[in-house]
Design an enzyme around this catalytic site. Structure first.
Site, mmCIF file in Angstrom:
data_model
loop_
_atom_site.group_PDB
_atom_site.id
_atom_site.type_symbol
_atom_site.label_atom_id
_atom_site.label_comp_id
_atom_site.label_asym_id
_atom_site.label_seq_id
_atom_site.Cartn_x
_atom_site.Cartn_y
_atom_site.Cartn_z
ATOM 1 N N GLU A 12 0.820 -1.217 0.000
ATOM 2 C CA GLU A 12 0.000 0.000 0.000
ATOM 3 C C GLU A 12 0.855 1.268 0.000
ATOM 4 O OE1 GLU A 12 -3.372 -0.147 -0.285
ATOM 5 O OE2 GLU A 12 -3.004 -2.297 -0.470
ATOM 6 N N CYS A 13 2.165 1.136 0.191
ATOM 7 C CA CYS A 13 3.077 2.276 0.328
ATOM 8 C C CYS A 13 3.813 2.529 -0.982
ATOM 9 C CB CYS A 13 4.075 1.980 1.451
ATOM 10 S SG CYS A 13 5.412 3.176 1.599
ATOM 11 N N GLY A 14 3.693 3.739 -1.515
ATOM 12 C CA GLY A 14 4.360 4.098 -2.759
ATOM 13 C C GLY A 14 5.875 3.998 -2.668
ATOM 14 N N ARG A 17 6.713 0.371 -2.879
ATOM 15 C CA ARG A 17 6.541 -0.127 -4.254
ATOM 16 C C ARG A 17 7.685 0.332 -5.155
ATOM 17 N NH1 ARG A 17 1.213 1.512 -3.206
ATOM 18 N NH2 ARG A 17 1.468 3.318 -4.583
#
Length: 144
Positions: A12-14, A17
């Site tokens: 969920e964390c950019g 990612r």
């Protein structure tokens, strides 16, 4: 050459990612540990903190966590209490943590992972927000 990279990842964390994508851009498929589903043990968390050369407070995430409700901003809290909180609430562990033969690092910003990769980038890379981190020749851009 076998390369063993571990990323403690939150999909969920950019930043997480982007870090994972940079590892893959070097031609490496890391071991992905979704630490919210499979949190590290206390011993492992303490080891990661020590190997990264940071304090438990430096690994503590505030945004989107119970940080304030738990009173974790109190500078008098000992490291053990902060680790207790991260074990009880893994969302408090900042991410992504990356482990390689070259060290352990909290990769914020994501391009810090480049220092841990034994392989060069295989091509250009831009973060999800469009910021160019690696040029077409696989080299870090001037600002990184």
């Amino acid at each position: 050459m076998a390369v063993d990279i571990i990323i403690y990842h939150n999909p969920e964390c950019g930043t997480s990612r982007n870090t994972l994508a940079l590892i893959r851009n070097a031609g490496i498929e890391p071991h992905v540990v979704e630490y919210l589903k499979t949190p590290p043990s206390r011993a492992m968390l303490e080891s990661l903190i020590a190997r990264a050369g940071i304090t438990p407070r430096a690994l503590l995430r505030e945004k989107g966590t119970p940080f304030a409700e738990l009173g974790l901003g109190d500078p008098a809290l000992p490291d053990a209490a902060l680790i207790d909180a991260m074990i009880a609430h893994p969302i408090l562990i900042n991410r992504p943590l990356v482990v390689s033969a070259l060290g352990v690092r909290l990769c914020r910003p994501s391009e810090l992972v480049l220092d841990l990769l034994p392989s060069a980038q295989r091509g250009a890379f831009a973060k999800e927000d469009g910021e160019q981190v690696v040029d077409a020749a696989g080299h870090r851009t001037a600002q990184n």
